[in-house]
Design a protein around this motif. Structure first.
Motif, PDB file in Angstrom:
ATOM      1  N   THR A 161      -7.502  -6.201 -25.258  1.00 26.59           N
ATOM      2  CA  THR A 161      -7.734  -7.166 -24.160  1.00 26.59           C
ATOM      3  C   THR A 161      -9.033  -6.888 -23.408  1.00 26.59           C
ATOM      4  N   GLY A 162     -10.061  -6.535 -24.141  1.00 22.21           N
ATOM      5  CA  GLY A 162     -11.379  -6.350 -23.548  1.00 22.21           C
ATOM      6  C   GLY A 162     -11.787  -4.910 -23.342  1.00 22.21           C
ATOM      7  N   SER A 163     -10.851  -3.958 -23.432  1.00 18.17           N
ATOM      8  CA  SER A 163     -11.204  -2.553 -23.220  1.00 18.17           C
ATOM      9  C   SER A 163     -12.202  -2.041 -24.258  1.00 18.17           C
ATOM     10  N   LEU A 164     -12.255  -2.692 -25.405  1.00 18.36           N
ATOM     11  CA  LEU A 164     -13.216  -2.315 -26.443  1.00 18.36           C
ATOM     12  C   LEU A 164     -14.642  -2.308 -25.894  1.00 18.36           C
ATOM     13  N   PHE A 165     -14.911  -3.129 -24.870  1.00 17.29           N
ATOM     14  CA  PHE A 165     -16.261  -3.275 -24.342  1.00 17.29           C
ATOM     15  C   PHE A 165     -16.505  -2.438 -23.088  1.00 17.29           C
ATOM     16  N   HIS A 166     -15.543  -1.598 -22.715  1.00 19.07           N
ATOM     17  CA  HIS A 166     -15.650  -0.843 -21.466  1.00 19.07           C
ATOM     18  C   HIS A 166     -16.083   0.605 -21.636  1.00 19.07           C
ATOM     19  N   LEU A 167     -15.941   1.160 -22.833  1.00 16.67           N
ATOM     20  CA  LEU A 167     -16.254   2.579 -23.029  1.00 16.67           C
ATOM     21  C   LEU A 167     -16.757   2.790 -24.455  1.00 16.67           C
ATOM     22  N   PRO A 168     -17.443   3.913 -24.712  1.00 13.55           N
ATOM     23  CA  PRO A 168     -17.931   4.155 -26.066  1.00 13.55           C
ATOM     24  C   PRO A 168     -16.789   4.245 -27.077  1.00 13.55           C
ATOM     25  N   VAL A 169     -16.916   3.506 -28.159  1.00 12.41           N
ATOM     26  CA  VAL A 169     -15.958   3.544 -29.263  1.00 12.41           C
ATOM     27  C   VAL A 169     -16.731   3.952 -30.509  1.00 12.41           C
ATOM     28  N   VAL A 170     -16.256   5.014 -31.161  1.00 13.58           N
ATOM     29  CA  VAL A 170     -17.003   5.642 -32.250  1.00 13.58           C
ATOM     30  C   VAL A 170     -16.174   5.646 -33.523  1.00 13.58           C
ATOM     31  N   VAL A 171     -16.817   5.383 -34.647  1.00 12.81           N
ATOM     32  CA  VAL A 171     -16.186   5.538 -35.963  1.00 12.81           C
ATOM     33  C   VAL A 171     -16.736   6.823 -36.566  1.00 12.81           C
ATOM     34  N   SER A 172     -15.822   7.756 -36.902  1.00 15.69           N
ATOM     35  CA  SER A 172     -16.228   9.071 -37.384  1.00 15.69           C
ATOM     36  C   SER A 172     -15.650   9.333 -38.770  1.00 15.69           C
ATOM     37  N   GLY A 173     -16.168  10.333 -39.406  1.00  8.57           N
ATOM     38  CA  GLY A 173     -15.653  10.749 -40.708  1.00  8.57           C
ATOM     39  C   GLY A 173     -14.460  11.669 -40.552  1.00  8.57           C
TER      40      GLY A 173
END
Length: 267
Positions: A161-173
């Motif tokens: 619900t929009g939290s994706l745009f509020h803090l750094p989201v990282v894809v890691s190995g």
């Protein structure tokens, strides 16, 4: 008004429901007025196109204004076009196409006090709910590690619900490499695991008051012995009633808030 659901740009947008196309186009879908609003307010530089039907709805003027202020292309579309682009059975009248992004782990966790790591988490509803809880608890970053679901999956995006745009989201190995980067940032690694020590005891010891990264494992299997060995400590939520266990999203929410309370109490 764009009314042809078979138009090329409509088909390209609809194809973003598939990971292969998200990777190829470096784009993803953002559905619903709340999520689109958060995109335009917090990460307008990512927004490419907003597709919206024309109707007497409460959010219409705000979305139009935000898109205009951000100089984002706004397309009026028919209900048929919106249905073709949307992944939901009952679209809410607006879908945006946004650019994906990639943030290095070291940059995202630099100076962090609270980080949530999703390792091999596959359910989009769970992933989105944990990300939303991390945002609410004031976490500094969320890391999707290993074979976890794509954070840009439409169901993950909706459930945040929009939290994706509020803090750094990282894809890691893999978790082994990630563990080293988290430690280098000064974070203590805590594994959420039913075989671990009692969380209440660790809280009393002051473990939660420091800078920590919580590792949450797969919904069905949890964390392997090898994964747990990478953490500094494994902790579990106590069960006071007759429930056999808590689901991932609920347990993660409680743990993240307990940590946030501890960090603020001792600040």
């Amino acid at each position: 008004m764009l009314s042809n659901p078979k138009a090329l740009r409509v088909r390209r947008a609809a194809a973003l429901a598939r990971k292969k196309e998200r990777v190829a186009q470096a784009r993803f879908l953002v559905e619903g007025p709340q999520a689109v609003r958060e995109l335009l307010v917090h990460r307008p530089e990512l927004a490419e196109t907003v597709y919206a039907t024309l109707g007497a709805v409460s959010w219409q003027h705000e979305i139009d204004r935000l898109a205009s202020d951000a100089e984002v292309r706004l397309e009026r579309v028919s209900d048929e076009v919106l249905a073709a682009v949307s992944e939901t059975v009952h679209p809410q009248g607006v879908v945006a196409v946004a650019r994906t992004w990639s943030t290095p782990v070291s940059e995202a966790v630099r100076g962090a006090r609270l980080v949530a790591v999703l390792h091999e988490v596959r359910d989009p509803g769970n992933a989105g709910a944990v990300l939303r809880a991390a945002d609410a608890a004031g976490a500094d970053a969320v890391v999707f590690a290993g074979e976890s679901i794509d954070p840009f999956h439409p169901k993950v995006v909706r459930s945040t619900t929009g939290s994706l745009f509020h803090l750094p989201v990282v894809v890691s190995g893999g978790l082994d490499e990630l563990a080293g980067e988290l430690r280098q940032a000064g974070l203590t690694l805590l594994a959420a695991d039913v075989r671990g020590d009692d969380l209440l005891g660790a809280r009393s010891e002051g473990v939660l008051a420091g800078a920590v990264a919580w590792i949450f494992g797969n919904e069905a299997r949890g964390l392997s012995a090898q994964d747990r060995a990478l953490a500094d400590r494994s902790l579990k939520l106590p069960i006071f009633g007759a429930a056999e266990s808590l689901n991932l999203a609920t347990a993660a929410s409680v743990i993240l808030y307990e940590t946030a309370f501890a960090q603020r109490r001792d600040a």
